[in-house]
Design a protein around this motif. Structure first.
Motif, PDB file in Angstrom:
ATOM      1  N   UNK A 107       0.782  -1.190   0.074  1.00 30.14           N
ATOM      2  CA  UNK A 107      -0.040  -0.106   0.053  1.00 30.14           C
ATOM      3  C   UNK A 107       0.975   1.372   0.014  1.00 30.14           C
ATOM      4  N   UNK A 108       2.123   1.232   0.683  1.00 35.21           N
ATOM      5  CA  UNK A 108       2.971   2.348   0.762  1.00 35.21           C
ATOM      6  C   UNK A 108       2.417   3.168   2.019  1.00 35.21           C
ATOM      7  N   UNK A 109       3.262   4.197   2.488  1.00 36.88           N
ATOM      8  CA  UNK A 109       2.515   5.105   3.506  1.00 36.88           C
ATOM      9  C   UNK A 109       3.404   4.633   4.851  1.00 36.88           C
ATOM     10  N   UNK A 110       3.841   3.415   4.929  1.00 39.24           N
ATOM     11  CA  UNK A 110       4.487   3.088   6.183  1.00 39.24           C
ATOM     12  C   UNK A 110       5.854   3.896   6.145  1.00 39.24           C
ATOM     13  N   UNK A 111       6.274   4.455   7.371  1.00 38.13           N
ATOM     14  CA  UNK A 111       7.682   5.416   7.327  1.00 38.13           C
ATOM     15  C   UNK A 111       8.805   4.534   7.200  1.00 38.13           C
TER      16      UNK A 111
END
Ligand code: ZN
Ligand code: ZN
Length: 253
Positions: free
Chosen positions: A46-50
């Motif tokens: 998904x993306x978005x994880x730091x």
């Protein structure tokens, strides 16, 4: 080597050929024999994880053998059976590390998120992140214990419940089916709670003494009939599901 990579956030997996990675001085190269699939792998997709760079190889339930060690590694030797989980290493020098709280390390690495994980034939992992796998445990069985297993096992072993106490497990999925087995093995009177009645035979096979179909009956009433739970281990990360379980606990639960 073959590796399954997420090329960029939101993209499909791609199966690619890559060079076998060389371990840094403080790393171990693991020849991967099995890698579990976790819901948290979705963070990479998904993306978005730091802290995640792309392309990235997910996978943080890694079981295999030490294939090579970096120059500064003396804790592991080639051929040893090892596993890597979500916690992918720590710095040893930050405040939490100096208190021995490595999981709270301010510079912690995460296997398969901040560095490439187990969806590949080889992975290089910081030496301090590895756990030994006993010979009697098959790699396929060991892999899910590195995340789903340790999550539920630690929740139960750090609770105050004792053998004979009533312990309820909410959800019979990737985590819950392991939690039911740990709870049964620990001698708890084990209640599996699910909204999917088809899971009852599995839950009972895994050691559940009781099964509550939460879609049809009120688990709070059932647990209260059974005396109230010492522990409710909820594996369904939905706020309404979690909120609803508080009333199921017994005194001091
Ligand atoms: Zn996981
Ligand atoms: Zn640290």
């Amino acid at each position: 080597m073959r590796a399954a990579v997420v090329p960029e956030p939101g993209a499909e997996f791609e199966l690619v050929e890559r060079d076998v990675p060389e371990p840094d001085p403080d790393e171990v190269r693991v020849a991967v024999e099995a890698c579990g699939i976790c819901r948290s792998d979705e963070f990479v997709v998904e993306g978005g994880y730091p802290g995640v760079d792309y392309p990235r190889v997910p996978g943080h339930e890694v079981a295999g053998r030490v294939d090579a060690v970096g120059a500064d590694v003396d804790a592991w030797e080639p051929g040893e059976r090892v596993g890597a989980g979500w916690h992918g290493g720590h710095c040893f020098t930050c405040e939490p590390c100096r208190r021995g709280q490595f999981l709270q390390c301010e510079n912690a690495e995460i296997t398969g998120l901040t560095f490439d994980g187990g969806y590949a034939e080889y992975a290089t992992v910081p030496a301090e992140a590895l756990a030994a796998i006993p010979d009697g445990l098959d790699a396929v069985d060991a892999a899910p214990l590195l995340c789903a297993g340790i999550t539920t096992y630690n929740a139960l072993r750090n609770s105050d419940a004792r053998a004979g106490d009533l312990v309820a497990v909410v959800g019979v999925g990737g985590l819950g089916h392991l939690a039911v087995q740990y709870a049964h093995a620990a001698g708890y009177e084990t209640v599996a709670i699910s909204r999917t009645p088809e899971k009852e035979p599995l839950a009972r096979d895994l050691g559940a003494d009781h099964f509550v179909n939460a879609a049809e009956s009120d688990p709070a009433a059932r647990l209260s009939e059974l005396g109230g739970a010492s522990v409710v281990l909820t594996t369904a990360p939905a706020s309404d599901a979690i909120e609803s379980v508080v009333g199921w606990l017994g005194i001091d639960g």
